[in-house]
Design a protein around this motif. Sequence first.
Motif, PDB file in Angstrom:
ATOM      1  N   ASN A 172       0.853  -1.155   0.298  1.00 32.09           N
ATOM      2  CA  ASN A 172       0.132  -0.095   0.211  1.00 32.09           C
ATOM      3  C   ASN A 172       0.859   1.249   0.168  1.00 32.09           C
ATOM      4  O   ASN A 172       1.066   1.948   0.818  1.00 32.09           O
ATOM      5  N   GLN A 173       2.096   1.146  -0.804  1.00 36.85           N
ATOM      6  CA  GLN A 173       2.960   2.189  -1.312  1.00 36.85           C
ATOM      7  C   GLN A 173       2.643   3.234  -2.089  1.00 36.85           C
ATOM      8  O   GLN A 173       2.233   2.035  -3.119  1.00 36.85           O
ATOM      9  N   SER A 174       2.551   4.115  -2.264  1.00 36.07           N
ATOM     10  CA  SER A 174       2.136   4.618  -3.627  1.00 36.07           C
ATOM     11  C   SER A 174       3.800   6.203  -4.165  1.00 36.07           C
ATOM     12  O   SER A 174       4.403   6.496  -3.140  1.00 36.07           O
ATOM     13  N   GLN A 175       3.643   5.786  -5.334  1.00 35.64           N
ATOM     14  CA  GLN A 175       4.759   6.770  -5.705  1.00 35.64           C
ATOM     15  C   GLN A 175       4.258   7.693  -7.433  1.00 35.64           C
ATOM     16  O   GLN A 175       3.095   6.924  -8.119  1.00 35.64           O
ATOM     17  N   ASN A 176       4.297   8.405  -7.139  1.00 34.41           N
ATOM     18  CA  ASN A 176       3.472   9.648  -8.313  1.00 34.41           C
ATOM     19  C   ASN A 176       4.586   9.915  -9.191  1.00 34.41           C
ATOM     20  O   ASN A 176       5.675  10.770  -9.247  1.00 34.41           O
ATOM     21  N   ALA A 177       3.904  10.634 -10.196  1.00 34.28           N
ATOM     22  CA  ALA A 177       5.160  10.994 -11.460  1.00 34.28           C
ATOM     23  C   ALA A 177       4.533  11.861 -12.119  1.00 34.28           C
ATOM     24  O   ALA A 177       3.321  11.357 -12.491  1.00 34.28           O
ATOM     25  N   THR A 178       4.956  12.842 -12.899  1.00 36.78           N
ATOM     26  CA  THR A 178       3.761  14.212 -13.771  1.00 36.78           C
ATOM     27  C   THR A 178       4.266  13.902 -15.289  1.00 36.78           C
ATOM     28  O   THR A 178       5.363  13.413 -15.419  1.00 36.78           O
ATOM     29  N   THR A 179       3.254  13.689 -16.687  1.00 36.59           N
ATOM     30  CA  THR A 179       3.929  13.567 -17.272  1.00 36.59           C
ATOM     31  C   THR A 179       4.526  14.841 -17.899  1.00 36.59           C
ATOM     32  O   THR A 179       4.610  16.202 -18.090  1.00 36.59           O
ATOM     33  N   ASP A 180       5.592  14.654 -18.465  1.00 34.44           N
ATOM     34  CA  ASP A 180       6.504  15.357 -19.223  1.00 34.44           C
ATOM     35  C   ASP A 180       5.862  16.451 -20.954  1.00 34.44           C
ATOM     36  O   ASP A 180       4.727  16.017 -20.599  1.00 34.44           O
ATOM     37  N   LEU A 181       6.282  17.408 -21.370  1.00 38.88           N
ATOM     38  CA  LEU A 181       5.895  17.834 -23.132  1.00 38.88           C
ATOM     39  C   LEU A 181       5.409  17.050 -23.711  1.00 38.88           C
ATOM     40  O   LEU A 181       4.309  16.606 -24.740  1.00 38.88           O
ATOM     41  N   ARG A 182       6.121  15.432 -23.849  1.00 42.86           N
ATOM     42  CA  ARG A 182       5.755  14.894 -24.773  1.00 42.86           C
ATOM     43  C   ARG A 182       4.840  13.580 -24.236  1.00 42.86           C
ATOM     44  O   ARG A 182       4.725  12.426 -24.724  1.00 42.86           O
ATOM     45  N   GLY A 183       4.345  14.010 -22.822  1.00 46.44           N
ATOM     46  CA  GLY A 183       3.281  12.888 -22.567  1.00 46.44           C
ATOM     47  C   GLY A 183       4.053  11.318 -21.846  1.00 46.44           C
ATOM     48  O   GLY A 183       3.093  10.782 -21.481  1.00 46.44           O
ATOM     49  N   ARG A 184       5.294  11.916 -21.390  1.00 43.80           N
ATOM     50  CA  ARG A 184       6.725  10.576 -20.842  1.00 43.80           C
ATOM     51  C   ARG A 184       5.997  10.915 -18.977  1.00 43.80           C
ATOM     52  O   ARG A 184       6.305  11.557 -18.832  1.00 43.80           O
ATOM     53  N   PHE A 185       6.529   9.749 -19.442  1.00 43.50           N
ATOM     54  CA  PHE A 185       6.748   8.910 -17.331  1.00 43.50           C
ATOM     55  C   PHE A 185       7.333   8.011 -17.220  1.00 43.50           C
ATOM     56  O   PHE A 185       7.470   6.982 -18.433  1.00 43.50           O
ATOM     57  N   ARG A 186       8.127   7.780 -16.139  1.00 44.84           N
ATOM     58  CA  ARG A 186       8.965   6.687 -15.483  1.00 44.84           C
ATOM     59  C   ARG A 186       9.085   6.390 -14.275  1.00 44.84           C
ATOM     60  O   ARG A 186       9.257   7.527 -13.496  1.00 44.84           O
ATOM     61  N   PHE A 187       9.097   5.255 -13.766  1.00 39.85           N
ATOM     62  CA  PHE A 187       9.276   4.867 -12.471  1.00 39.85           C
ATOM     63  C   PHE A 187      10.360   3.738 -13.269  1.00 39.85           C
ATOM     64  O   PHE A 187      10.261   2.764 -12.715  1.00 39.85           O
ATOM     65  N   PRO A 188      11.890   4.389 -11.883  1.00 40.42           N
ATOM     66  CA  PRO A 188      13.007   3.870 -12.717  1.00 40.42           C
ATOM     67  C   PRO A 188      13.083   2.666 -11.532  1.00 40.42           C
ATOM     68  O   PRO A 188      13.826   1.613 -12.127  1.00 40.42           O
TER      69      PRO A 188
END
Length: 129
Positions: free
Chosen positions: A55-71
């Motif tokens: 029950n742990q969450s990580q958030n990301a916001t997309t860049d100008l090209r709509g890309r996101f990343r969880f490494p």
Amino acid sequence: MSSRRFGLALILFLLPLRLFAQQAVTAASVNGTVEDSSGAPIAGATVTMRNVDRNQSQNATTDLRGRFRFPLLAIGDYQLTASAPGLASSRQRLRLAIGAAIDLLIRLHPAQSETIDVTAAPPIVETHR
């Protein structure tokens, strides 16, 4: 001849160090693109990866090209949620294994809005009796 022996000894000495220098892969990664229904990238969309077991969450916001990343994600079951204003959210379940590198394409569609029209005749009110 001694230079050959020295070179051979150096190679035999450095070879085990190279073998130990390799990293052990114990995580997974998720990358992707968020698009609207026409295929245009959505900048500023929120993408959340929630580990179901912890029950742990990580958030990301997309860049100008709509890309996101969880490494660096721990292995296990995840729920991925993507959302943007005015568009319906998208949810997916993912199972990440050791070393997995997943690249996703997420399409968000316009949010459904409902309009309720009430059509009924007003009640008859007797003003004189």
